[in-house]
Design an enzyme around this catalytic site. Structure first.
Site, mmCIF file in Angstrom:
data_model
loop_
_atom_site.group_PDB
_atom_site.id
_atom_site.type_symbol
_atom_site.label_atom_id
_atom_site.label_comp_id
_atom_site.label_asym_id
_atom_site.label_seq_id
_atom_site.Cartn_x
_atom_site.Cartn_y
_atom_site.Cartn_z
ATOM 1 C CG HIS A 348 -2.099 -0.791 1.207
ATOM 2 N ND1 HIS A 348 -3.404 -0.302 0.536
ATOM 3 C CD2 HIS A 348 -2.133 -2.187 1.424
ATOM 4 C CE1 HIS A 348 -4.218 -1.490 0.527
ATOM 5 N NE2 HIS A 348 -3.531 -2.509 1.226
ATOM 6 C CE LYS A 528 -6.706 13.893 0.027
ATOM 7 N NZ LYS A 528 -6.887 12.350 -0.847
ATOM 8 N NE ARG A 529 -4.851 10.019 10.046
ATOM 9 C CZ ARG A 529 -4.672 9.004 11.012
ATOM 10 N NH1 ARG A 529 -5.876 7.993 10.951
ATOM 11 N NH2 ARG A 529 -3.730 8.857 11.729
ATOM 12 C CE LYS A 534 -3.320 10.771 2.840
ATOM 13 N NZ LYS A 534 -3.920 10.190 1.643
ATOM 14 C CB THR A 636 -10.293 4.739 -2.085
ATOM 15 O OG1 THR A 636 -9.876 5.085 -0.589
ATOM 16 C CG2 THR A 636 -9.366 3.677 -2.278
ATOM 17 C CE LYS A 640 -13.894 6.312 -0.055
ATOM 18 N NZ LYS A 640 -13.342 6.946 1.377
HETATM 19 C C1 PLP Z 1 -11.922 6.857 1.760
HETATM 20 C C2 PLP Z 1 -11.651 7.330 2.825
HETATM 21 C C3 PLP Z 1 -10.431 7.488 3.139
HETATM 22 C C4 PLP Z 1 -9.274 7.767 2.123
HETATM 23 O O1 PLP Z 1 -9.279 8.852 1.543
HETATM 24 P P1 PLP Z 1 -7.899 9.345 0.513
HETATM 25 O O2 PLP Z 1 -8.251 10.559 -0.044
HETATM 26 O O3 PLP Z 1 -7.832 8.315 -0.318
HETATM 27 O O4 PLP Z 1 -6.857 9.233 1.586
HETATM 28 C C5 PLP Z 1 -10.095 7.865 4.416
HETATM 29 N N1 PLP Z 1 -10.954 8.175 5.427
HETATM 30 C C6 PLP Z 1 -12.194 7.977 5.142
HETATM 31 C C7 PLP Z 1 -13.149 8.203 6.464
HETATM 32 C C8 PLP Z 1 -12.676 7.379 4.118
HETATM 33 O O5 PLP Z 1 -13.999 7.184 3.681
#
Ligand code: PLP
Length: 795
Positions: A348, A528-529, A534, A636, A640
């Site tokens: 990952h 995101k985190r 990022k 991911t 979305k």
């Molecule tokens: C989808 C999701 C992530 C992953 O987000 P990235 O933008 O791909 O880092 C992290 N936390 C939550 C709660 C999510 O639903």
């Protein structure tokens, strides 16, 4: 699909309210209603669940076991109702009782047994495996406390424990018959016999995971840690109560709390013990199930496929060999061969700080037998490949779990095309040269049931009106939307659905944060985190530049924007926490600046989680996917947003590359260096300084931040951050700044033409079908697991 009537549902809910919860209807709270509805829905899942198990036994099908330290599930009730097709019926039944279904849904705490993308992927995969009828189990840990809750105090992140199990968890079944002893420490005798010094008991708790239309359900089996012996009664009676309870306390710490590190490796003993606890319990369970059906051990790889989600369960290689040799009496070569043919590994991240390693000292102390097995695997590995010492599993007194996982796996996969290429060319280059067929790609996906149908019912209805029902299980059909790209009625329906979601989100921020935001402004979202790679900082700098420019020239034709941030930082990650504080500091100044009214706002709701993502993503106009190229394995969140009709501003990183290919380059705001350019840029001495000196705007931003405009009572607060940007800038914020800023101007211009913007949104939705996790799971089943679908045989 469940064809149960509203009357029957009403009767079942009443029954649970009275007899399971012991509540008289007039006194039932929302919690009671939630429990009664959850038990009612759970009852309906039990049937397909049993049927799936029977079907797998009868077909002697291959089972897939997904081992993951994280499952970021979120709320379960609404997802189960949607998949059973009962959402609207339940809403109507409750309405008659004067209860609002949304209140019931929101009463459920998120199951937050994960940090971010990796854990959420595992949850999407389980749902897709059930939708496809792929027989499988998820194995994880039943953390008492999931990911911490985040609050802001004076703009700073404060963590408090999460306690989802404080209330009854209505979805799980404890399995008293499935319990295994997990050994630790002690010594290995000369005969190779391990005498562990500590043991804990792993007990199984099962949650059914139901797929689309309720045709199949798999199991998420979470392990809780318990003492192998009850407390010491003699000690207790003698008055030494604390010591009497010590073994219990020790055991329970194993499943007490999720490690909050994301993309870093903390290397702590408890973490190693957690990893082994999960892995050993899962493998013992897998072997028990296999032995109950087959006598011939050589059939194992035909009946069992095991997926290691990252290296966290990579001790599975040595543990499976140990179980097959020490407990089942097989010889070394046979055992190793069988283990290797069952196991697969998903990588990952290539970030060096995230590649797990354990000192040989710690490994030898906690798992002495495994240390021996690892050394023998390593000798075989070196003999087979003639690899250099740096390519060994054990190097410089460290056990490198990525290499161990690679060596012990049939297939090793990356999670986007770019990431897989980089695996082959960088971190795993030498291993790839020896095993050229082992690394394959499986680009991530997300489940469209939760992330489109559930999260965005408005847009889902528009899609169904346009292309007919059933796209939820065949997301490629979204391509059919392209034929409406010049149909003003469909484009307007897309616009109206987005607008309604934005209004709903504005109402939520008004209620939750006391901040009013204008639903007609652009919602520009980065959730995101919080991590340097990022690059939330890039977004922050652009926001400061925008604020500065608006102040200088307030009457220019500004496109109104709301910058929305969300995300947690690992508690020990100082820089990430500083970035959080900076976002909150600039929000205070910007939101109180009269010149910003109607032009710019910054909002950062605390405690980003799955439920917040479900609320926010459908309301987003712009999706920020701006990581340094080569650093985000896939992402991911990006998928979305695309599915929900947001446009992306992004780099050529992770799955962004494939998203852009699928939606069309004209429908994506691309900026920044490529992964290859990034590599070259790192070679340039003082790359940040020269980028800053070439950008007047970035110089101004850095000066404003350094001068303390946003933190008047502690002017030095961001000196370190600004200094680091000038002198280190490990993720090339400065080098990509101008390109990003210029792309943001294009975004402004594009948003001004609403008809065209929503046409572009439609093209994004139409191109999102590839990013269904159903497609990903089909890829794993065909290329890695060689497993057959036993559920329905629809597409
Ligand atoms: C989808 C999701 C992530 C992953 O987000 P990235 O933008 O791909 O880092 C992290 N936390 C939550 C709660 C999510 O639903």
């Amino acid at each position: 699909m469940s064809d149960i009537s509203a009357e029957a549902l009403r009767a079942r809910i009443d029954q649970h309210l009275i007899y399971t919860l012991g509540k008289d209807k007039p006194h039932a709270s929302i919690y009671d209603w939630r429990m009664a509805v959850s038990y009612t829905i759970r009852d309906l899942i039990v049937e397909p669940w049993f049927a799936a198990t029977r079907r797998t036994y009868e077909a002697q099908g291959k089972r897939v076991y997904y081992l993951s330290m994280e499952f970021l599930i979120g709320r379960i009730l609404e997802d189960a109702m949607i998949n059973l097709g009962l959402h609207d019926t339940i809403a109507a039944v409750l309405m008659d009782e004067g209860i609002t279904l949304d209140d019931v849904i929101e009463n459920e705490p998120d199951a937050a047994l994960g940090n971010g993308g990796l854990g959420r992927l595992a949850a999407c995969f389980l749902e897709s495996m059930s939708t496809l009828g792929c027989p499988g189990f998820g194995y994880g840990i039943r953390y008492e406390h999931g990911l911490f809750r985040q609050r802001f105090e004076g703009g700073q992140q404060v963590e408090t424990p999460e306690d989802w199990l404080n209330q009854t968890h209505p979805w799980e079944f404890e399995r008293p018959e499935a319990r295994y002893t997990i050994p630790f420490k002690g010594h290995v005798g000369d005969d190779g016999h391990w005498h562990p010094a500590e043991t804990v008991l792993a007990r199984a708790y099962d949650t059914p995971v139901v797929g689309w239309q309720g045709e199949w359900a798999n199991t998420l089996r979470l392990w809780g840690a318990h003492p192998t012996e009850l407390f010491d009664l003699e000690r207790f009676n003698s008055g030494d109560h604390t010591a009497a309870a010590a073994p219990e306390a020790l055991a329970r710490t194993l499943s007490r709390v999720l490690y909050p590190e994301d993309a870093t490796d903390s290397g702590k003993e408890l973490r190693l013990k957690q990893e082994f606890f999960l892995t050993s319990a899962a493998l013992q369970d897998i072997l028990r199930r296999f032995r109950s059906e087959y006598d011939d051990m050589s059939l194992l790889p035909d009946k069992v496929a095991i997926q290691m989600n990252d290296t966290h369960p990579a001790i599975a290689g040595p543990e499976l060999i140990r179980l097959l040799t020490d407990e089942h009496g097989l010889g070394w070569d046979v055992a190793k061969d069988l283990a290797q043919r069952c196991l697969n590994y998903t990588n990952h991240t290539l970030l060096p700080e995230a590649l797990e390693q354990w000192s040989t000292w710690l490994m030898g102390r906690v798992l002495p037998r495994h240390m021996q097995i690892i050394e023998r695997i390593d000798r075989d590995h070196q003999a087979a490949t003639g690899c250099a010492p740096e390519q060994k599993i054990v190097h410089q007194d460290q056990v490198r779990m990525g290499i161990l996982a690679f060596v012990m796996a049939s297939h090793v996969n990356g999670v986007s095309a770019l990431h897989t290429d980089l695996m082959r060319s960088t971190v795993f280059a030498q291993l790839h040269a020896h095993y050229p067929d082992r690394i394959i790609n499986q680009t991530n996906g997300v489940t469209p049931r939760r992330w489109l149908r559930l999260a965005n019912p408005g847009l889902s209805a528009v899609i169904t009106d346009a292309i007919g029902p059933g796209w939820e299980r065949d997301l490629d059909r979204l391509q059919g939307l392209r034929q409406y790209e010049n149909d003003p009625a469909v484009i307007d329906a897309v616009r109206l659905a987005k607008r309604a979601n934005k209004v709903a989100f504005s109402n939520w921020t008004a209620r939750q944060l006391g901040v009013d935001i204008d639903p007609d402004a652009m919602f520009d979202v980065q959730i995101k985190r919080i991590h340097e790679y990022k690059r939330q900082l890039l977004n922050v700098f652009e926001t400061v530049a925008r604020w500065h420019a608006i102040r200088t020239n307030p009457d220019a034709n500004w496109t109104p924007r709301v910058k929305i941030f969300g995300g947690k930082a690992a508690p020990g990650y100082f820089t990430a926490k500083t970035i959080i504080r900076l976002i909150n500091d600039i929000a205070v100044v910007i939101n109180n600046d009269p010149a910003m009214r109607g032009r710019l706002k910054v909002v950062y709701p605390a405690n980003y989680n799955v439920s917040m993502a479900q609320r926010l993503i459908p309301a987003a106009d712009l999706s920020e996917q701006i990581s340094t190229a080569g650093k985000e394995a896939s992402g991911t969140g990006n998928m979305k947003f695309t599915m929900n009709g947001a446009l992306t501003i992004g780099t050529l990183d992770g799955a962004n590359v494939e998203i852009r290919d699928h939606v069309g380059a004209d429908n994506f705001f691309l900026f920044g260096m490529t992964a290859a350019e990034v590599q070259k840029r790192y070679q340039m001495p003082r790359h940040a300084r020269s980028a800053i000196l070439e950008s007047q705007q970035l110089q101004d931003v850095l000066q404003i931040v350094a001068e303390g405009h946003f933190n008047a009572n502690e002017p030095g607060r961001y000196h370190g951050l600004v200094y680091a940007t000038w002198n280190h800038d490990p993720f090339l914020v400065a080098s990509d700044y101008d390109s990003y800023e210029s792309s943001q101007r294009d975004v402004d211009a594009a948003f001004a033409d609403q008809a065209q913007w929503h046409q572009t949104a439609l093209r994004n939705i139409a191109g999102a079908g590839y990013f269904s996790s159903d497609r990903t799971i089909r890829g794993y089943m065909d290329d890695i697991w060689k497993a057959k679908r036993l559920g329905n045989d629809k597409p």
